[in-house]
Each structure stands twice: as structure tokens, then as C-alpha cells.
Write a protein that holds these residues in place. Sequence first.
Motif, mmCIF file in Angstrom:
data_model
loop_
_atom_site.group_PDB
_atom_site.id
_atom_site.type_symbol
_atom_site.label_atom_id
_atom_site.label_comp_id
_atom_site.label_asym_id
_atom_site.label_seq_id
_atom_site.Cartn_x
_atom_site.Cartn_y
_atom_site.Cartn_z
ATOM 1 N N LEU A 157 10.359 -7.278 5.807
ATOM 2 C CA LEU A 157 9.172 -6.480 5.526
ATOM 3 C C LEU A 157 9.575 -5.024 5.370
ATOM 4 O O LEU A 157 10.489 -4.550 6.042
ATOM 5 N N ALA A 158 8.883 -4.305 4.474
ATOM 6 C CA ALA A 158 9.335 -2.963 4.113
ATOM 7 C C ALA A 158 8.334 -1.844 4.385
ATOM 8 O O ALA A 158 8.731 -0.734 4.696
ATOM 9 N N SER A 159 7.047 -2.124 4.242
ATOM 10 C CA SER A 159 6.070 -1.039 4.313
ATOM 11 C C SER A 159 4.763 -1.563 4.893
ATOM 12 O O SER A 159 4.351 -2.680 4.587
ATOM 13 N N VAL A 160 4.123 -0.748 5.702
ATOM 14 C CA VAL A 160 2.822 -1.099 6.274
ATOM 15 C C VAL A 160 1.862 0.067 6.043
ATOM 16 O O VAL A 160 2.274 1.235 6.061
ATOM 17 N N HIS A 161 0.595 -0.271 5.790
ATOM 18 C CA HIS A 161 -0.418 0.772 5.616
ATOM 19 C C HIS A 161 -1.743 0.227 6.141
ATOM 20 O O HIS A 161 -2.132 -0.889 5.809
ATOM 21 N N PHE A 162 -2.415 1.028 6.957
ATOM 22 C CA PHE A 162 -3.733 0.649 7.451
ATOM 23 C C PHE A 162 -4.790 1.444 6.694
ATOM 24 O O PHE A 162 -4.771 2.672 6.683
ATOM 25 N N ALA A 163 -5.714 0.716 6.067
ATOM 26 C CA ALA A 163 -6.805 1.330 5.323
ATOM 27 C C ALA A 163 -7.942 1.736 6.264
ATOM 28 O O ALA A 163 -8.783 2.548 5.909
ATOM 29 N N SER A 164 -7.953 1.147 7.460
ATOM 30 C CA SER A 164 -8.921 1.485 8.500
ATOM 31 C C SER A 164 -8.280 1.133 9.845
ATOM 32 O O SER A 164 -7.125 0.701 9.884
ATOM 33 N N LYS A 165 -9.022 1.274 10.923
ATOM 34 C CA LYS A 165 -8.466 0.926 12.237
ATOM 35 C C LYS A 165 -8.104 -0.543 12.332
ATOM 36 O O LYS A 165 -7.171 -0.916 13.032
ATOM 37 N N SER A 166 -8.827 -1.398 11.640
ATOM 38 C CA SER A 166 -8.603 -2.838 11.766
ATOM 39 C C SER A 166 -7.939 -3.475 10.556
ATOM 40 O O SER A 166 -7.245 -4.476 10.693
ATOM 41 N N ILE A 167 -8.130 -2.919 9.359
ATOM 42 C CA ILE A 167 -7.621 -3.539 8.134
ATOM 43 C C ILE A 167 -6.307 -2.898 7.715
ATOM 44 O O ILE A 167 -6.236 -1.696 7.475
#
Length: 83
Positions: A8-18
Motif C-alpha cells: 500500500l502506498a497512500s492513504v487519504h481521509f475525506a472525513s473523520k470516518s471515510i
Amino acid sequence: ESGTSHDLASVHFASKSIGFIVGAAGTILRTDNGGLTWRPQVSGTSEFLHRVRFEDVNVGWVFGVPGLAFRTTDGGETWRPWY
């Protein structure tokens, strides 16, 4: 735990839960509970995806090798090539 054996290379949260994670073999994973569980999404590629970014919980992009990009407007349910 992501539930995948792919790198896995990258993570992004669009909100606190998503949130979203991308990586090897076209992997895209989505969480709706702040990362407790993840479910795979269909990217349409087997290429390594390096980066994920969302402007809100619906609209986002994933990027792979130069020239490879996909966009979603429905929170990742569908990903379409983006030029």
C-alpha cells in the motif's frame, strides 16, 4: 487491518470516518468507520497506484504511473479514467 496482501502506498481521509488507501495491483480500499474495516473497490487497472486525494467524500482521484489517473464522483463506487 486492510485485508489485502498488496503493498500500500497512500492513504487519504475525506472525513473523520471515510478514507481510502491505494497501492499495488490497482488496489483501492475504502473505510466508512475511520479505518476499523476496509473494503476493496474496483479500480479498472492492475498498475501500481501511488496517490489518492479527495476534495470531499464523493469526488476524488487516484494516480499511478505517469499518465494513469482515475476519478470518482460517487465516493469510489465507480472509477473512470481521467485525462
